[in-house]
Design an enzyme around this catalytic site. Structure first.
Site, PDB file in Angstrom:
ATOM      1  CG  HIS A 158      48.892 -10.519 113.699  1.00 31.77           C
ATOM      2  ND1 HIS A 158      49.371  -9.774 114.758  1.00 31.77           N
ATOM      3  CD2 HIS A 158      47.778 -11.162 114.162  1.00 31.77           C
ATOM      4  CE1 HIS A 158      48.590  -9.944 115.814  1.00 31.77           C
ATOM      5  NE2 HIS A 158      47.618 -10.764 115.484  1.00 31.77           N
ATOM      6  CG  ASP A 211      43.358 -11.708 114.852  1.00 35.09           C
ATOM      7  OD1 ASP A 211      44.602 -11.661 114.936  1.00 35.09           O
ATOM      8  OD2 ASP A 211      42.597 -11.252 115.725  1.00 35.09           O
TER       9      ASP A 211
END
Length: 334
Positions: A220, A222
């Site tokens: 991912h 942030d």
């Protein structure tokens, strides 16, 4: 409904030397298949006390943010004893009996609290992590109901860390502003100034019998402006660069800085939000203390006008941070 915590599952899994099927990642995500095994480049390390020329220091920070989206800082100004105490009280919380930790369980609709799963996984898989979230700044956002009362030094340790952290965040945002050719205050002001929100997360990754198959946190970026992360001494952070997953080398007393989505947007893509994930360890618990520094919910974020021209047209939409966060958490088109 009672939630089964990974810390409890880990105890059962250790005896069986296996993990439940829902923790086994698809092959294209498994660390055993996807971690680069050759000589790995090391992410940049910036010594904040080792460069007399502030302009040269800003250039180094900007280069790291552009090429990697992540860097480690040493001589960062946060006393080692402050970091150690932050780590001590966080570790003590996760060593409490389950019934004590459950007093801080997250509530529906809230990001704060003790929990096990934050986002839906489209393939029904789970991450090998428990966590605790709570806001630490500004005062109006703090709900002490989610701050553990045991150990009793927990609040003092977190407030002391936040005090030094605020100074470091401001320094980094000034250097990132300079790296864009902007005045010192521009990025800090653009993400909320004194109202920039600090959300602390403590990640607890129990020992895992099959670290080759599981992930602590899946890949991912942030959604924060920047993230400041304190790790313990158990490696696990990986960064995706040049189509490979690389381990981040642990440097004692260093703090890790992630460029988040909001700085990528404000810089119109000049800086890169880092794609990263977390692996787990067979023998030891890994812990980390990221603080997500994010704009206030109602603040509009878009490419800075100073960075948009005919040659560099805008690459991102302008929207309120809360709308951006909603779309990302729910995996909706931006």
């Amino acid at each position: 409904m009672e939630v089964e915590r990974v810390q409890a599952i880990a105890s059962l899994s250790a005896a069986a030397n296996d993990i439940p099927a829902e923790f086994v990642r698809p092959e294209h995500e498994q660390p055993g298949f996807t971690t680069y095994r050759g000589p790995a480049p090391e992410i940049p390390v910036v010594d904040l006390a080792g460069e007399a020329d502030r302009g040269a220091l800003a250039t180094r920070v900007a280069a790291a943010a552009r090429e990697w989206g992540i860097f480690q800082v040493v001589n960062h100004g946060i006393p080692a004893e402050v970091v150690r105490e932050l780590q001590r009280v966080g570790k003590a919380f996760f060593e409490l009996p389950p019934e004590e930790k459950e007093k801080y369980a997250s509530k529906p609709g809230s990001t704060e609290g003790y929990g096990t799963k934050l986002q839906k996984d489209l393939e029904g898989k789970k991450a090998w992590v428990d966590f605790l979230f709570h806001n630490i700044w500004p005062p109006a956002t703090i709900n002490y109901a989610f701050w553990p009362k045991i150990p009793p030094e927990y609040r003092k340790a977190n407030e002391e860390y936040r005090k030094y952290l605020g100074i470091l965040v401001k320094k980094i945002l000034i250097m990132l502003s300079k790296g864009l050719g902007l005045e010192d205050h521009v990025l800090m002001q653009s993400v909320g100034g004194q109202n920039l929100e600090y959300l602390l997360k403590i990640n607890y990754y129990p020992p895992c019998p099959r670290p080759d198959l599981a992930l602590g946190v899946v890949s991912h970026t942030d959604m924060s402006a920047i993230t400041i992360l304190v790790p313990n001494d158990v490696p696990g952070l990986q960064v995706f660069k040049d189509d490979q997953w690389f381990d981040v080398k642990h440097i004692p007393n260093a703090i890790i800085v992630h460029i988040g989505d909001q700085i990528e947007i404000l810089s119109n893509g000049f800086y890169k939000s880092v794609l990263h994930r977390t692996t787990v360890n067979k023998e030891k618990a890994r812990m980390s203390w990221p603080v997500f520094c994010s704009p206030p919910p109602e603040m509009e974020i878009g490419p800075l006008p100073q960075l948009v021209s005919d040659e560099t047209p805008t690459k991102y939409k302008t929207k309120m941070y809360k709308d951006y966060a909603y779309c990302k958490l729910n995996k909706l088109p931006q």
